[in-house]
Design a protein around this motif. Structure first.
Motif, PDB file in Angstrom:
ATOM      1  N   MET A  71       0.732   1.640  -5.882  1.00 58.46           N
ATOM      2  CA  MET A  71       0.818   2.423  -7.033  1.00 58.46           C
ATOM      3  C   MET A  71      -0.525   3.332  -7.256  1.00 58.46           C
ATOM      4  N   ILE A  72      -0.493   4.769  -8.260  1.00 57.57           N
ATOM      5  CA  ILE A  72      -1.558   5.534  -8.220  1.00 57.57           C
ATOM      6  C   ILE A  72      -2.378   4.963  -9.202  1.00 57.57           C
ATOM      7  N   VAL A  73      -3.715   4.604  -8.692  1.00 55.80           N
ATOM      8  CA  VAL A  73      -4.780   4.094  -9.613  1.00 55.80           C
ATOM      9  C   VAL A  73      -5.380   5.295 -10.227  1.00 55.80           C
ATOM     10  N   ASP A  74      -5.729   6.285  -9.674  1.00 54.20           N
ATOM     11  CA  ASP A  74      -6.599   7.371 -10.450  1.00 54.20           C
ATOM     12  C   ASP A  74      -6.054   8.849  -9.603  1.00 54.20           C
ATOM     13  N   CYS A  75      -6.072   9.915 -10.377  1.00 52.08           N
ATOM     14  CA  CYS A  75      -5.667  11.090  -9.861  1.00 52.08           C
ATOM     15  C   CYS A  75      -6.597  12.030 -10.600  1.00 52.08           C
ATOM     16  N   ALA A  76      -7.415  12.842 -10.039  1.00 48.03           N
ATOM     17  CA  ALA A  76      -8.336  13.748 -10.650  1.00 48.03           C
ATOM     18  C   ALA A  76      -8.510  14.881  -9.591  1.00 48.03           C
ATOM     19  N   ILE A  77      -8.891  16.233 -10.420  1.00 49.08           N
ATOM     20  CA  ILE A  77      -9.357  17.406  -9.623  1.00 49.08           C
ATOM     21  C   ILE A  77     -10.766  17.602 -10.076  1.00 49.08           C
ATOM     22  N   TYR A  78     -11.422  17.804  -8.836  1.00 48.27           N
ATOM     23  CA  TYR A  78     -13.124  18.118  -9.094  1.00 48.27           C
ATOM     24  C   TYR A  78     -13.369  19.380  -8.579  1.00 48.27           C
ATOM     25  N   ARG A  79     -14.210  20.100  -9.290  1.00 51.63           N
ATOM     26  CA  ARG A  79     -14.368  21.321  -9.230  1.00 51.63           C
ATOM     27  C   ARG A  79     -16.142  21.692  -9.549  1.00 51.63           C
ATOM     28  N   PRO A  93       0.278   0.685  -1.895  1.00 54.08           N
ATOM     29  CA  PRO A  93       1.514   1.433  -2.272  1.00 54.08           C
ATOM     30  C   PRO A  93       2.849   1.009  -1.473  1.00 54.08           C
ATOM     31  N   THR A  94       4.012   0.978  -2.058  1.00 62.10           N
ATOM     32  CA  THR A  94       5.030   0.612  -1.423  1.00 62.10           C
ATOM     33  C   THR A  94       5.540   1.971  -0.692  1.00 62.10           C
ATOM     34  N   GLU A  95       6.383   1.941   0.526  1.00 64.02           N
ATOM     35  CA  GLU A  95       6.977   3.080   1.190  1.00 64.02           C
ATOM     36  C   GLU A  95       7.476   3.987   0.383  1.00 64.02           C
ATOM     37  N   SER A  96       8.282   3.704  -0.612  1.00 66.54           N
ATOM     38  CA  SER A  96       8.814   4.786  -1.367  1.00 66.54           C
ATOM     39  C   SER A  96       7.778   5.400  -2.348  1.00 66.54           C
ATOM     40  N   GLU A  97       6.723   4.623  -2.971  1.00 66.98           N
ATOM     41  CA  GLU A  97       5.722   5.299  -3.760  1.00 66.98           C
ATOM     42  C   GLU A  97       4.792   6.286  -2.789  1.00 66.98           C
ATOM     43  N   PHE A  98       4.635   6.077  -1.612  1.00 65.87           N
ATOM     44  CA  PHE A  98       3.773   6.721  -0.797  1.00 65.87           C
ATOM     45  C   PHE A  98       4.651   7.998  -0.046  1.00 65.87           C
ATOM     46  N   ASP A  99       5.957   7.956  -0.039  1.00 64.34           N
ATOM     47  CA  ASP A  99       6.712   8.758   0.452  1.00 64.34           C
ATOM     48  C   ASP A  99       6.243  10.323  -0.155  1.00 64.34           C
ATOM     49  N   HIS A 100       6.204  10.271  -1.433  1.00 62.63           N
ATOM     50  CA  HIS A 100       6.157  11.369  -2.232  1.00 62.63           C
ATOM     51  C   HIS A 100       4.617  11.956  -1.697  1.00 62.63           C
ATOM     52  N   VAL A 101       3.831  11.156  -1.671  1.00 63.99           N
ATOM     53  CA  VAL A 101       2.355  11.685  -1.307  1.00 63.99           C
ATOM     54  C   VAL A 101       2.295  12.248   0.212  1.00 63.99           C
ATOM     55  N   ALA A 154      -0.347   8.197  10.980  1.00 61.01           N
ATOM     56  CA  ALA A 154      -1.288   7.599  10.031  1.00 61.01           C
ATOM     57  C   ALA A 154      -0.701   7.026   8.854  1.00 61.01           C
ATOM     58  N   VAL A 155       0.382   7.540   8.191  1.00 63.90           N
ATOM     59  CA  VAL A 155       1.058   6.741   7.084  1.00 63.90           C
ATOM     60  C   VAL A 155       1.499   5.416   7.272  1.00 63.90           C
ATOM     61  N   GLU A 156       2.058   5.251   8.761  1.00 63.50           N
ATOM     62  CA  GLU A 156       2.586   3.870   9.042  1.00 63.50           C
ATOM     63  C   GLU A 156       1.426   2.799   9.044  1.00 63.50           C
ATOM     64  N   ASP A 157       0.142   3.469   9.338  1.00 67.00           N
ATOM     65  CA  ASP A 157      -0.838   2.623   9.479  1.00 67.00           C
ATOM     66  C   ASP A 157      -1.445   2.085   8.069  1.00 67.00           C
ATOM     67  N   ALA A 158      -1.338   3.184   7.216  1.00 67.10           N
ATOM     68  CA  ALA A 158      -1.736   3.114   5.914  1.00 67.10           C
ATOM     69  C   ALA A 158      -0.872   1.859   5.173  1.00 67.10           C
ATOM     70  N   LEU A 159       0.746   1.926   5.405  1.00 69.66           N
ATOM     71  CA  LEU A 159       1.268   1.370   4.561  1.00 69.66           C
ATOM     72  C   LEU A 159       1.311  -0.389   5.142  1.00 69.66           C
ATOM     73  N   LYS A 160       1.011  -0.528   6.512  1.00 72.79           N
ATOM     74  CA  LYS A 160       1.213  -1.806   7.119  1.00 72.79           C
ATOM     75  C   LYS A 160      -0.005  -2.711   6.922  1.00 72.79           C
ATOM     76  N   ALA A 161      -1.204  -1.697   6.851  1.00 75.01           N
ATOM     77  CA  ALA A 161      -2.500  -2.299   6.691  1.00 75.01           C
ATOM     78  C   ALA A 161      -2.768  -3.102   8.195  1.00 75.01           C
ATOM     79  N   HIS A 162      -3.899  -4.014   8.003  1.00 76.44           N
ATOM     80  CA  HIS A 162      -4.257  -4.831   9.428  1.00 76.44           C
ATOM     81  C   HIS A 162      -4.477  -3.984  10.470  1.00 76.44           C
TER      82      HIS A 162
END
Length: 331
Positions: free
Chosen positions: A1-9, A41-49, A59-67
């Motif tokens: 899940m998305i914990v935080d989302c912000a724009i920094y300028r 995140p789950t695969e469906s949650e991360f798919d939009h990102v 890289a996405v596969e590594d981020a989802l499977k971890a380890h």
């Protein structure tokens, strides 16, 4: 899940819009960057990102499977970094590791956390208190996360060193080293050091690349060259950590060898004492066996004082053998 989302300028935070594509577009228009934090995140949650930021599928596969091992991968549109923060539980004497995956682009940072010991809330808060550093863009986020992770390594190394000193004192105490649980505790401690090494050892090369001291100083894409001194500082701290881990591993191996040597010496002492008592028991057994053969013609068989004389001889011989073994340290 998305914990935080912000724009920094210019080092200042503004809340990002709900739509990620709008957040990225707004960040690029404003000359800033967007930082999105996700936790397991789950695969469906991360798919939009993945679609919005054009992340590489490997890289996405590594981020989802971890380890994953700590590493740095360069792709066409982003940089992918894996860190393994560790946590030490003094009550159970265990080292546990989480994972932080960082996707770094020209105007975005996506952090993916796995495990409870990899929280980035404190890092984000510290960065927001330093607008000058945060104003350097996504590189500042990568530096802050790496710096916090490695600094915590130093704390864990110090705690392991303190526990190792306690274990060492127990092994070399007059009676503690003979405990049945000592060897298992040493092996458990060695396993924790190995878990720690898996997090710190592979990270040396990525930090060297970010600091410009590896691969002939070739710059890493999406990382500001002016940040290299900061990453070199992190690399120096990591070198100290790895040296501490090497020392811990070497010391725990030496302690295990010393413990096994102590156990061997104690067993030899026990066998020597048992052999000495068996030799002392053999003297009366031999004499009693000779005079218990019931032959008619034996020396002093009919003598009135033969029995007390034989008992006295046994006592004298036992005392002489006992003093001999005692003098040689066998008893």
């Amino acid at each position: 899940m998305i914990v935080d989302c912000a724009i920094y300028r210019d080092g200042q935070r503004t809340e990002g819009p709900e739509d990620l594509s709008d957040a990225l577009g707004e960040a690029r228009t404003a000359g800033g960057f967007v930082w999105i934090g996700l936790h397991e995140p789950t695969e469906s949650e991360f798919d939009h990102v993945t679609r919005e930021f054009g992340l590489h599928p490997l890289a996405v596969e590594d981020a989802l499977k971890a380890h994953q091992r700590p590493k740095l991968e360069v792709y066409d549109d982003s940089l992918f970094v894996v860190l393994k923060p560790v946590a030490y539980e003094p009550q159970s004497d265990t080292v546990s590791s989480g994972e932080i995956m960082i996707f770094l682009g020209d105007s975005f940072v996506v952090t993916v956390r796995h495990g409870e010991g990899a929280a980035l809330k404190a890092v984000r808060h510290r960065l927001e208190q330093e607008p000058e550093l945060l104003g350097k863009g996504p590189t500042a986020v990568l530096y802050a996360v790496a710096d916090a992770t490695v600094d915590h390594y130093l704390d864990v190394a110090a705690e392991l060193q303190a526990d190792l000193e306690g274990l060492e004192a127990e092994v070399f105490s007059p009676d503690g080293g003979g405990s049945r649980n000592t060897a298992s505790r040493i092996y458990d401690f060695k396993r924790q050091v190995l878990e720690f090494r898996r997090a710190t050892g592979p990270l040396a090369l990525p930090m060297s690349r970010l600091g410009g001291t590896a691969l002939h100083g070739v710059a890493v894409p999406f990382v500001d060259d002016r940040a290299q001194p900061f990453f070199r500082d992190v690399s120096d701290h990591l070198t100290r950590v790895n040296e501490s881990v090497e020392n811990l591993d070497r010391l725990v191996s030496d302690i295990l060898s010393a413990h096994l040597a102590q156990m061997s010496v104690r067993q030899n002492d026990d066998m020597r004492k048992i052999s000495a008592w068996a030799a002392m028991a053999a003297i009366p057994t031999m004499l009693a066996g000779v005079y218990g053969m019931n032959f008619d013609h034996m020396p002093e068989l009919r003598w009135v004082w033969s029995y007390p004389a034989l008992i006295a001889l046994m006592a004298v011989l036992e005392v002489m053998v006992f003093r001999l073994f005692k003098h040689r340290g066998w008893l």
